[in-house]
Design a protein around this motif. Sequence first.
Motif, short mmCIF file in Angstrom:
data_model
loop_
_atom_site.label_atom_id
_atom_site.label_comp_id
_atom_site.label_asym_id
_atom_site.label_seq_id
_atom_site.Cartn_x
_atom_site.Cartn_y
_atom_site.Cartn_z
N ARG A 96 5.14 -0.97 -10.31
CA ARG A 96 5.13 0.45 -9.93
C ARG A 96 4.94 0.60 -8.42
NH1 ARG A 96 1.05 3.97 -9.15
NH2 ARG A 96 -0.50 2.51 -9.93
N GLU A 97 4.05 -0.20 -7.87
CA GLU A 97 3.80 -0.12 -6.43
C GLU A 97 5.05 -0.50 -5.63
OE1 GLU A 97 -0.97 -1.10 -6.59
OE2 GLU A 97 0.34 -2.43 -5.43
N PHE A 155 5.35 2.02 -15.63
CA PHE A 155 5.66 0.59 -15.70
C PHE A 155 4.56 -0.12 -16.48
CE2 PHE A 155 9.05 0.09 -12.49
CZ PHE A 155 9.01 1.34 -11.90
N ARG A 180 7.74 9.33 -9.08
CA ARG A 180 6.38 8.83 -9.32
C ARG A 180 5.98 8.87 -10.79
NH1 ARG A 180 3.22 7.90 -5.11
NH2 ARG A 180 3.85 8.66 -3.08
N ALA A 181 6.76 9.59 -11.60
CA ALA A 181 6.39 9.74 -13.01
C ALA A 181 6.94 8.62 -13.89
CB ALA A 181 6.84 11.10 -13.52
N THR A 204 1.15 -2.78 -12.76
CA THR A 204 0.85 -1.98 -11.56
C THR A 204 1.69 -2.41 -10.36
OG1 THR A 204 -1.39 -1.78 -12.37
CG2 THR A 204 -1.07 -1.24 -10.08
N LEU A 205 1.85 -3.73 -10.20
CA LEU A 205 2.58 -4.25 -9.04
C LEU A 205 4.03 -3.77 -9.03
CD1 LEU A 205 1.91 -6.08 -6.61
CD2 LEU A 205 2.87 -7.99 -7.90
N GLU A 233 -1.90 -7.41 -13.24
CA GLU A 233 -2.69 -6.18 -13.27
C GLU A 233 -1.98 -5.05 -14.02
OE1 GLU A 233 -3.44 -4.71 -9.36
OE2 GLU A 233 -5.07 -3.40 -10.00
N LEU A 290 11.27 13.07 -11.30
CA LEU A 290 10.17 12.79 -10.38
C LEU A 290 9.96 11.27 -10.37
CD1 LEU A 290 8.29 14.67 -8.76
CD2 LEU A 290 6.72 14.63 -10.70
N LEU A 349 8.01 19.41 -10.67
CA LEU A 349 9.42 19.74 -10.87
C LEU A 349 9.38 21.24 -11.11
CD1 LEU A 349 10.67 16.68 -12.95
CD2 LEU A 349 11.25 17.27 -10.61
N ASN A 409 7.69 2.38 -5.99
CA ASN A 409 7.40 3.62 -5.24
C ASN A 409 7.29 3.41 -3.74
OD1 ASN A 409 7.23 5.74 -7.25
ND2 ASN A 409 5.48 4.64 -8.06
N GLU A 440 -1.06 11.42 -6.52
CA GLU A 440 -1.52 10.10 -6.99
C GLU A 440 -3.04 10.02 -7.15
OE1 GLU A 440 0.03 7.61 -8.29
OE2 GLU A 440 2.11 7.96 -7.75
N LEU A 466 -0.04 12.34 -15.24
CA LEU A 466 0.07 11.22 -16.19
C LEU A 466 -1.32 10.64 -16.47
CD1 LEU A 466 3.21 9.17 -15.04
CD2 LEU A 466 3.12 11.23 -16.44
N LYS A 491 1.19 13.69 -10.26
CA LYS A 491 2.39 12.96 -9.81
C LYS A 491 3.35 13.83 -9.01
CE LYS A 491 1.43 8.99 -11.61
NZ LYS A 491 1.47 7.72 -10.88
N ARG A 528 -2.77 -9.82 -9.21
CA ARG A 528 -1.96 -8.63 -8.90
C ARG A 528 -0.75 -8.54 -9.82
NH1 ARG A 528 -2.33 -4.45 -7.19
NH2 ARG A 528 -0.87 -4.25 -5.49
N ASP A 582 7.27 8.67 -1.30
CA ASP A 582 6.67 9.66 -0.39
C ASP A 582 7.77 10.44 0.33
OD1 ASP A 582 4.08 9.13 -0.94
OD2 ASP A 582 3.80 7.68 0.68
#
Lengths: 183, 144
Positions: free
Chosen positions: A78-79, A72, A68-69, A75-76, B31, A66, B130, A82, B67, B136, B127, B28, A89
């Motif tokens: 991960r964004e 990181f 999305r799982a 955050t940036l 973050e 998966l 499966l 994804n 999410e 998470l 998330k 950012r 998506d």
Amino acid sequence: MKYSILLLILVATSVCLGQQSGEKLLARQGQVTFFSYTAAENIEAVNNQALSVLVLDTGEIAVDILMRAFVFKKTLMREHFNESYIESDLYPKAKFRGRIKDFDPEATEIQTRIVEGTFTLKDKTVPLSFKVSIQKLNDSILISGETQVNIDDYNIKIPKLLSPNIAKQIKISFNFQHTPYEE
Amino acid sequence: MTSKHLQKSLLLTVFTIGLCTLLYGVYRFMETPKDTRDVTAVAHIEQGELLTILQTKVDSTFNQYLEKAITIESQITQIQYREGTYSLLLQGDQKDTFIICQMQPNQNRAVNNYKVGDTVTVKGVFKGFLKDAVLLNCIFLNEL
């Protein structure tokens, strides 16, 4: 009477053999880590929830990840992963389908084997083969190893500005502890 | 207002915007992921509901939770520890389908208070699926 007993034995034997031949082991919480090493930046993400199914008698292995799982540190990262690179998506999972060559499910010593298969990411399926280490621990089978994927093979578009930060070859390491499972 | 004054204020505006952009960029970049304690849950789901709701795979149903933080009340069937992180396997509403909650690292001490069979209420970020539902950054809501 004799024929009935014989028939019963035959049926029982075939049922047992049938179960044995299709015996599957499952790793619900496999670990997949990827690393991107560049002079500008090192990126690492860990996914502890990858799913792997191992068919004992054939050595077939199927892994679903998966996207999305992945976790990181930032955050940036991960964004970007994804939303821009993987487009989670649209393509929520990566899949590996393959077979362990010369797999011996009964071997008690650590086996080093080659796995051959295909890796699908963002709807692009590319052949992939790599070495794995296989260890039998009581009734479970631990499979670990690492491989590399080329991001150009999977239609991953990196903006020019960020391309020095992302390696062309991404190292993937994995660790799956398969335990008995009944469907 | 003279052209010199205009030029000065324009320069100041550009500098301020540039500085703000730079500061936002640094913020950012630095973050770290949000603590689930500070995230509001969009739904509360009890054992026996989650998989029925989410496995319909109807996009609108599925995506409204993706999410997002959700709270779940269910029974622990397994506790796993790996490299500093605990994961709980919670009972789902179907045979052999579970809810996997990877706990936030700051919950490690709290996990020790629970055992297999306990009913817990956790909040985590959904998330996807499966074989099981995956959440998470889970935290306990009914901490012992």
